[in-house]
Design a protein around this motif. Structure first.
Motif, PDB file in Angstrom:
ATOM      1  N   ASN A   1      -6.133 -48.487 -17.782  1.00  0.00           N
ATOM      2  CA  ASN A   1      -5.077 -48.115 -18.718  1.00  0.00           C
ATOM      3  C   ASN A   1      -3.792 -47.871 -17.944  1.00  0.00           C
ATOM      4  O   ASN A   1      -3.812 -47.279 -16.867  1.00  0.00           O
ATOM      5  N   LYS A   2      -2.682 -48.315 -18.510  1.00  0.00           N
ATOM      6  CA  LYS A   2      -1.384 -48.173 -17.843  1.00  0.00           C
ATOM      7  C   LYS A   2      -0.462 -47.339 -18.729  1.00  0.00           C
ATOM      8  O   LYS A   2      -0.178 -47.720 -19.870  1.00  0.00           O
ATOM      9  N   VAL A   3      -0.030 -46.200 -18.204  1.00  0.00           N
ATOM     10  CA  VAL A   3       0.867 -45.322 -18.948  1.00  0.00           C
ATOM     11  C   VAL A   3       2.186 -46.058 -19.177  1.00  0.00           C
ATOM     12  O   VAL A   3       2.789 -46.577 -18.247  1.00  0.00           O
ATOM     13  N   HIS A   4       2.609 -46.129 -20.455  1.00  0.00           N
ATOM     14  CA  HIS A   4       3.884 -46.782 -20.751  1.00  0.00           C
ATOM     15  C   HIS A   4       4.867 -45.848 -21.446  1.00  0.00           C
ATOM     16  O   HIS A   4       6.049 -46.176 -21.562  1.00  0.00           O
ATOM     17  N   VAL A   5       4.394 -44.679 -21.886  1.00  0.00           N
ATOM     18  CA  VAL A   5       5.253 -43.653 -22.469  1.00  0.00           C
ATOM     19  C   VAL A   5       4.816 -42.320 -21.876  1.00  0.00           C
ATOM     20  O   VAL A   5       3.628 -41.997 -21.886  1.00  0.00           O
ATOM     21  N   LEU A   6       5.762 -41.561 -21.352  1.00  0.00           N
ATOM     22  CA  LEU A   6       5.464 -40.232 -20.839  1.00  0.00           C
ATOM     23  C   LEU A   6       6.727 -39.391 -20.983  1.00  0.00           C
ATOM     24  O   LEU A   6       7.667 -39.533 -20.206  1.00  0.00           O
ATOM     25  N   ASP A   7       6.744 -38.578 -22.023  1.00  0.00           N
ATOM     26  CA  ASP A   7       7.893 -37.732 -22.345  1.00  0.00           C
ATOM     27  C   ASP A   7       7.372 -36.339 -22.698  1.00  0.00           C
ATOM     28  O   ASP A   7       7.268 -35.979 -23.872  1.00  0.00           O
ATOM     29  N   PRO A   8       6.983 -35.549 -21.674  1.00  0.00           N
ATOM     30  CA  PRO A   8       6.396 -34.239 -21.940  1.00  0.00           C
ATOM     31  C   PRO A   8       7.376 -33.311 -22.654  1.00  0.00           C
ATOM     32  O   PRO A   8       8.542 -33.294 -22.288  1.00  0.00           O
ATOM     33  N   PRO A   9       6.962 -32.532 -23.611  1.00  0.00           N
ATOM     34  CA  PRO A   9       5.662 -32.555 -24.283  1.00  0.00           C
ATOM     35  C   PRO A   9       5.707 -33.317 -25.606  1.00  0.00           C
ATOM     36  O   PRO A   9       5.024 -32.967 -26.558  1.00  0.00           O
ATOM     37  N   ARG A  10       6.511 -34.367 -25.691  1.00  0.00           N
ATOM     38  CA  ARG A  10       6.742 -35.040 -26.979  1.00  0.00           C
ATOM     39  C   ARG A  10       5.962 -36.332 -27.202  1.00  0.00           C
ATOM     40  O   ARG A  10       5.664 -36.661 -28.341  1.00  0.00           O
ATOM     41  N   ALA A  11       5.665 -37.099 -26.144  1.00  0.00           N
ATOM     42  CA  ALA A  11       4.998 -38.389 -26.358  1.00  0.00           C
ATOM     43  C   ALA A  11       4.270 -38.829 -25.096  1.00  0.00           C
ATOM     44  O   ALA A  11       4.722 -38.581 -23.979  1.00  0.00           O
ATOM     45  N   ILE A  12       3.147 -39.499 -25.322  1.00  0.00           N
ATOM     46  CA  ILE A  12       2.372 -40.094 -24.237  1.00  0.00           C
ATOM     47  C   ILE A  12       1.642 -41.300 -24.813  1.00  0.00           C
ATOM     48  O   ILE A  12       1.179 -41.271 -25.957  1.00  0.00           O
ATOM     49  N   GLY A  13       1.587 -42.369 -24.036  1.00  0.00           N
ATOM     50  CA  GLY A  13       0.909 -43.569 -24.523  1.00  0.00           C
ATOM     51  C   GLY A  13       0.521 -44.476 -23.377  1.00  0.00           C
ATOM     52  O   GLY A  13       1.081 -44.388 -22.280  1.00  0.00           O
ATOM     53  N   TRP A  14      -0.444 -45.368 -23.641  1.00  0.00           N
ATOM     54  CA  TRP A  14      -0.926 -46.272 -22.603  1.00  0.00           C
ATOM     55  C   TRP A  14      -1.436 -47.572 -23.203  1.00  0.00           C
ATOM     56  O   TRP A  14      -1.928 -47.620 -24.318  1.00  0.00           O
TER      57      TRP A  14
END
Length: 161
Positions: free
Chosen positions: A72-85
């Motif tokens: 899995n490759k993290v493509h969204v990381l905006d703590p603490p609002r969004a995370i995605g892979w």
């Protein structure tokens, strides 16, 4: 136009930072999963940057090998609002391939101790060659809400946040 994503939303009685911390810990993902396919994290490091790769040991009765591993490759990381892979595979030479689908969690604080969490599964970029042998989404409609309930329980556990 046919929708090529599904999502579910649930309000948690937990601050967004705690929910995000659980999501950023790959060792919790097997407990969050609503299908039972995720077995355990092969990587223990917290998710801290876009581009980071983390692997999951999986099991599905219809998979040719039963057990398999995703990369899995993290493509969204905006703590603490969004995370995605993005989810894909890694061959024996370490080459990564992603199939065009991704998971994303959006967290919207609703005061100091509540968070609205939306989980989205999107397969809009899956090429025809993969659609020939995989059906999307590969799970029933109850999966996303089950997963959110599991995440809410884990997030409420003070030892997980």
């Amino acid at each position: 136009m046919v929708e090529e994503n599904v999502s579910a939303t649930l309000v948690f009685s937990v601050p967004a930072a705690r929910v995000f911390a659980v999501l950023a810990d790959p060792t919790t993902h097997a407990s969050i999963d609503g299908t039972g396919w995720v077995q355990q994290s092969a990587d223990q490091a917290p998710l801290t940057e876009v581009g980071q790769i983390f692997r999951m040991d999986m099991h599905h009765p219809n998979h040719p090998n039963g057990g398999y591993r995703t990369a899995n490759k993290v493509h969204v990381l905006d703590p603490p609002r969004a995370i995605g892979w993005f989810t894909g595979t890694e061959d024996d030479d370490g080459r990564l391939e992603f199939g065009g689908w991704f998971w994303r969690y959006d967290l919207a604080p609703r005061g100091p101790s509540e968070t609205e969490v939306t989980l989205t599964y999107d397969w809009s970029a899956v090429p025809p060659s993969i659609r020939e042998y995989l059906t999307f989404p590969p799970f029933g409609p109850e999966h996303l809400i089950n997963s959110l309930h599991h995440l809410a329980e884990l997030s409420a556990d003070p030892s997980k946040g």
